[in-house]
Design a protein around this motif. Structure first.
Motif, mmCIF file in Angstrom:
data_model
loop_
_atom_site.group_PDB
_atom_site.id
_atom_site.type_symbol
_atom_site.label_atom_id
_atom_site.label_comp_id
_atom_site.label_asym_id
_atom_site.label_seq_id
_atom_site.Cartn_x
_atom_site.Cartn_y
_atom_site.Cartn_z
ATOM 1 N N TYR A 139 -20.685 8.130 10.338
ATOM 2 C CA TYR A 139 -21.932 8.895 10.214
ATOM 3 C C TYR A 139 -23.092 8.176 10.907
ATOM 4 C CZ TYR A 139 -25.990 11.128 8.064
ATOM 5 O OH TYR A 139 -27.189 11.767 7.850
ATOM 6 N N LEU A 140 -23.199 6.864 10.680
ATOM 7 C CA LEU A 140 -24.270 6.099 11.321
ATOM 8 C C LEU A 140 -24.112 6.108 12.835
ATOM 9 C CD1 LEU A 140 -24.525 3.014 8.912
ATOM 10 C CD2 LEU A 140 -26.138 4.924 9.107
ATOM 11 N N ALA A 141 -22.886 5.990 13.304
ATOM 12 C CA ALA A 141 -22.637 6.024 14.749
ATOM 13 C C ALA A 141 -23.020 7.380 15.333
ATOM 14 C CB ALA A 141 -21.171 5.703 15.043
ATOM 15 N N ALA A 142 -22.760 8.454 14.587
ATOM 16 C CA ALA A 142 -23.121 9.795 15.043
ATOM 17 C C ALA A 142 -24.628 9.964 15.123
ATOM 18 C CB ALA A 142 -22.525 10.848 14.104
ATOM 19 N N LEU A 143 -25.358 9.171 14.328
ATOM 20 C CA LEU A 143 -26.830 9.191 14.381
ATOM 21 C C LEU A 143 -27.356 8.220 15.438
ATOM 22 C CD1 LEU A 143 -27.735 9.277 10.550
ATOM 23 C CD2 LEU A 143 -27.661 11.194 12.163
ATOM 24 N N ASN A 144 -26.441 7.654 16.233
ATOM 25 C CA ASN A 144 -26.763 6.762 17.349
ATOM 26 C C ASN A 144 -27.178 5.360 16.910
ATOM 27 O OD1 ASN A 144 -26.678 6.541 20.181
ATOM 28 N ND2 ASN A 144 -28.913 6.629 20.309
ATOM 29 N N HIS A 145 -26.792 4.945 15.690
ATOM 30 C CA HIS A 145 -27.062 3.571 15.258
ATOM 31 C C HIS A 145 -26.022 2.650 15.879
ATOM 32 C CE1 HIS A 145 -30.233 4.317 12.277
ATOM 33 N NE2 HIS A 145 -29.599 5.460 12.031
ATOM 34 N N ARG A 146 -26.478 1.591 16.499
ATOM 35 C CA ARG A 146 -25.590 0.614 17.120
ATOM 36 C C ARG A 146 -25.727 -0.763 16.477
ATOM 37 N NH1 ARG A 146 -23.811 4.608 18.240
ATOM 38 N NH2 ARG A 146 -23.381 5.592 20.252
ATOM 39 N N LYS A 147 -26.838 -0.970 15.811
ATOM 40 C CA LYS A 147 -27.115 -2.249 15.159
ATOM 41 C C LYS A 147 -27.143 -2.026 13.649
ATOM 42 C CE LYS A 147 -29.877 -3.850 19.094
ATOM 43 N NZ LYS A 147 -31.204 -4.347 19.541
ATOM 44 N N VAL A 148 -26.012 -2.346 13.004
ATOM 45 C CA VAL A 148 -25.849 -2.034 11.582
ATOM 46 C C VAL A 148 -25.573 -3.315 10.800
ATOM 47 C CG1 VAL A 148 -24.589 -0.669 9.874
ATOM 48 C CG2 VAL A 148 -24.891 0.211 12.220
ATOM 49 N N ALA A 149 -26.358 -3.514 9.747
ATOM 50 C CA ALA A 149 -26.135 -4.643 8.842
ATOM 51 C C ALA A 149 -25.254 -4.191 7.685
ATOM 52 C CB ALA A 149 -27.472 -5.166 8.317
ATOM 53 N N PHE A 150 -24.596 -5.156 7.055
ATOM 54 C CA PHE A 150 -23.759 -4.832 5.900
ATOM 55 C C PHE A 150 -24.036 -5.817 4.777
ATOM 56 C CE2 PHE A 150 -19.636 -5.222 3.564
ATOM 57 C CZ PHE A 150 -19.682 -3.970 2.956
ATOM 58 N N ILE A 151 -24.294 -5.285 3.570
ATOM 59 C CA ILE A 151 -24.480 -6.119 2.387
ATOM 60 C C ILE A 151 -23.135 -6.195 1.672
ATOM 61 C CG2 ILE A 151 -25.821 -6.543 0.298
ATOM 62 C CD1 ILE A 151 -27.881 -4.534 1.329
ATOM 63 N N THR A 152 -22.554 -7.377 1.629
ATOM 64 C CA THR A 152 -21.213 -7.539 1.079
ATOM 65 C C THR A 152 -21.240 -7.566 -0.450
ATOM 66 O OG1 THR A 152 -21.267 -9.958 1.013
ATOM 67 C CG2 THR A 152 -20.615 -8.929 3.090
ATOM 68 N N GLY A 153 -20.063 -7.370 -1.068
ATOM 69 C CA GLY A 153 -19.934 -7.464 -2.520
ATOM 70 C C GLY A 153 -19.359 -8.799 -2.933
ATOM 71 N N ASP A 154 -19.052 -8.923 -4.206
ATOM 72 C CA ASP A 154 -18.476 -10.141 -4.769
ATOM 73 C C ASP A 154 -17.169 -10.474 -4.042
ATOM 74 O OD1 ASP A 154 -17.278 -12.108 -6.296
ATOM 75 O OD2 ASP A 154 -17.708 -11.157 -8.215
ATOM 76 N N PRO A 155 -17.078 -11.646 -3.397
ATOM 77 C CA PRO A 155 -15.860 -11.994 -2.644
ATOM 78 C C PRO A 155 -14.635 -12.231 -3.522
ATOM 79 C CG PRO A 155 -17.367 -13.860 -2.718
ATOM 80 C CD PRO A 155 -18.106 -12.694 -3.283
ATOM 81 N N GLN A 156 -14.838 -12.439 -4.835
ATOM 82 C CA GLN A 156 -13.717 -12.666 -5.737
ATOM 83 C C GLN A 156 -13.062 -11.362 -6.197
ATOM 84 O OE1 GLN A 156 -12.623 -15.796 -6.245
ATOM 85 N NE2 GLN A 156 -14.267 -16.335 -4.836
ATOM 86 N N ARG A 157 -13.789 -10.258 -6.059
ATOM 87 C CA ARG A 157 -13.263 -8.961 -6.450
ATOM 88 C C ARG A 157 -12.554 -8.322 -5.262
ATOM 89 N NH1 ARG A 157 -17.149 -6.763 -10.185
ATOM 90 N NH2 ARG A 157 -16.193 -4.700 -9.905
ATOM 91 N N CYS A 158 -11.573 -7.491 -5.508
ATOM 92 C CA CYS A 158 -10.818 -6.854 -4.432
ATOM 93 C C CYS A 158 -11.726 -6.076 -3.488
ATOM 94 C CB CYS A 158 -9.755 -5.935 -5.028
ATOM 95 S SG CYS A 158 -8.895 -4.894 -3.830
ATOM 96 N N SER A 159 -12.668 -5.323 -4.035
ATOM 97 C CA SER A 159 -13.516 -4.461 -3.210
ATOM 98 C C SER A 159 -14.458 -5.234 -2.295
ATOM 99 C CB SER A 159 -14.343 -3.518 -4.100
ATOM 100 O OG SER A 159 -13.560 -2.460 -4.571
ATOM 101 N N GLY A 160 -14.783 -6.494 -2.655
ATOM 102 C CA GLY A 160 -15.684 -7.281 -1.816
ATOM 103 C C GLY A 160 -15.137 -7.467 -0.407
ATOM 104 N N PRO A 161 -14.060 -8.223 -0.237
ATOM 105 C CA PRO A 161 -13.494 -8.429 1.104
ATOM 106 C C PRO A 161 -12.914 -7.158 1.719
ATOM 107 C CG PRO A 161 -12.130 -9.471 -0.582
ATOM 108 C CD PRO A 161 -13.394 -9.051 -1.252
ATOM 109 N N GLU A 162 -12.415 -6.229 0.879
ATOM 110 C CA GLU A 162 -11.825 -5.005 1.422
ATOM 111 C C GLU A 162 -12.873 -4.129 2.086
ATOM 112 O OE1 GLU A 162 -8.155 -3.023 -0.321
ATOM 113 O OE2 GLU A 162 -9.736 -1.617 -0.936
#
Length: 346
Positions: free
Chosen positions: A183-206
């Motif tokens: 969706y972001l790419a379709a809006l022409n965003h090329r510079k995207v940051a990501f806020i990660t989750g807890d690295p000990q939980r499965c969903s964090g690294p996934e």
């Protein structure tokens, strides 16, 4: 009226049935004729009979109770998403005739707490347990599974661990991250940051893996400066973005948060820094929190079908309890992009 001291043998005599029939009625077995069931129930109600709990355990009967263990160092009622997940599990179990024994575990390193949780299983007070908020590899959970107890886990992925008494239910992290980045790419965003989750939980690294894969599929670079470490809480999102803004030299055009709670915290930090969403930065979350449509601006997010998840998890747990585990079961929830007001085209 005070409960009487009558036992199941006397109930059977009064009702004119066998003791095993009384047992089948009490445990709600389907192979009892309605007339017989009604007769037994009438006697049970008349004498205020209740089967002795210890006797039920000694005879190998099920308790029709599932343990629900929430692992959280903080008070869970602050997060309406967590409370709705817990409520959903209780409602689903109740609809299938099961009780839910709940307990919040503040610290899985506390041996006294761990011992008490294990005793709940050892004493057969529950037929199986569900853990929410656990680390991907939690020794307490692994020990219980190794000892043969039926355990359900929300958010776990351990390669090679496919025991029949392990029941896993995961979020559709990879699919959801792709939907958001697409969706972001379709809006022409090329510079995207990501806020990660807890690295000990499965969903964090996934989720981080899903983000990187989705960016690569559009030929977009993942800038290490725009990977913002955090946890899964609103407070964590606020603190991580606040600190990140103090040191980052160049801002991206969009931020993808690991969940909506983190996005709420990020939004507060951005407002504090006089950065407006979506005019200066687009923001997208994950989960579709109950408040996501009510904040300003309304948050674009990835909807997770929690109702389907908890219903499937409870169904799989009960099947394992009542029919004995017949194989490893894992369910991955479905996701869907929900477009609101926090992202704009550039």
């Amino acid at each position: 009226m005070k409960k009487s001291d009558i036992n199941s043998i006397e109930i059977a005599k009064i009702a004119g049935v066998s003791r095993s029939t009384v047992s089948r009625v009490i445990n709600n077995y389907p192979n009892v004729p309605k007339a017989t069931r009604d007769k037994v129930m009438q006697v049970i109600e008349q004498y205020k009979y209740s089967p002795n709990f210890s006797a039920r355990i000694m005879s190998g009967m099920k308790t029709r109770t599932i343990g629900l263990f929430m692992i959280s160092p903080e008070e869970v009622f602050h997060d309406s998403l967590t409370t709705s997940l817990i409520t959903g599990l209780i409602e689903s179990a109740s609809s299938k005739g099961y009780y839910v024994l709940t307990h919040i575990i503040r610290n899985t390193k506390d041996q006294d707490i761990v011992r008490k949780v294990k005793e709940t299983f050892y004493q057969q007070r529950i037929d199986g347990g569900i853990f929410v908020g656990a680390a991907n590899h939690e020794p307490l959970i692994e020990e219980l599974i190794a000892e043969g107890y039926i355990v359900g886990i929300i958010d776990q992925n351990i390669e090679g661990r496919y025991e029949s008494n392990r029941v896993v239910c995961n979020f559709g992290n990879l699919q959801g991250m792709k939907q958001g980045v697409d969706y972001l790419a379709a809006l022409n965003h090329r510079k995207v940051a990501f806020i990660t989750g807890d690295p000990q939980r499965c969903s964090g690294p996934e989720k981080l893996e899903g983000f990187k894969n989705a960016m690569a599929s559009h030929g977009l670079e993942v800038d290490p400066r725009w990977i913002i470490p955090s946890d899964f809480t609103e407070k964590g999102g606020y603190n991580s973005v606040r600190q990140w803004l103090k040191k980052v030299q160049e801002l991206p055009t969009a931020i993808f948060a690991c969940n909506d709670s983190v996005a709420f915290g990020a939004l507060a930090a951005l407002k504090e820094a006089n950065l407006t969403v979506p005019d200066q930065l687009s923001l997208i979350g994950f989960d579709d929190h109950a408040l996501s449509s009510r904040i300003q601006p309304a948050l674009t997010t990835i909807h997770v079908d929690f109702t389907e998840m908890v219903h499937t998890l409870i169904s799989n747990i009960i099947e394992a309890i009542e029919q004995d585990p017949k194989g490893f079961k894992k369910y991955v929830g479905t996701t869907e992009l929900v477009i609101r007001d926090s992202c704009r085209a550039i």
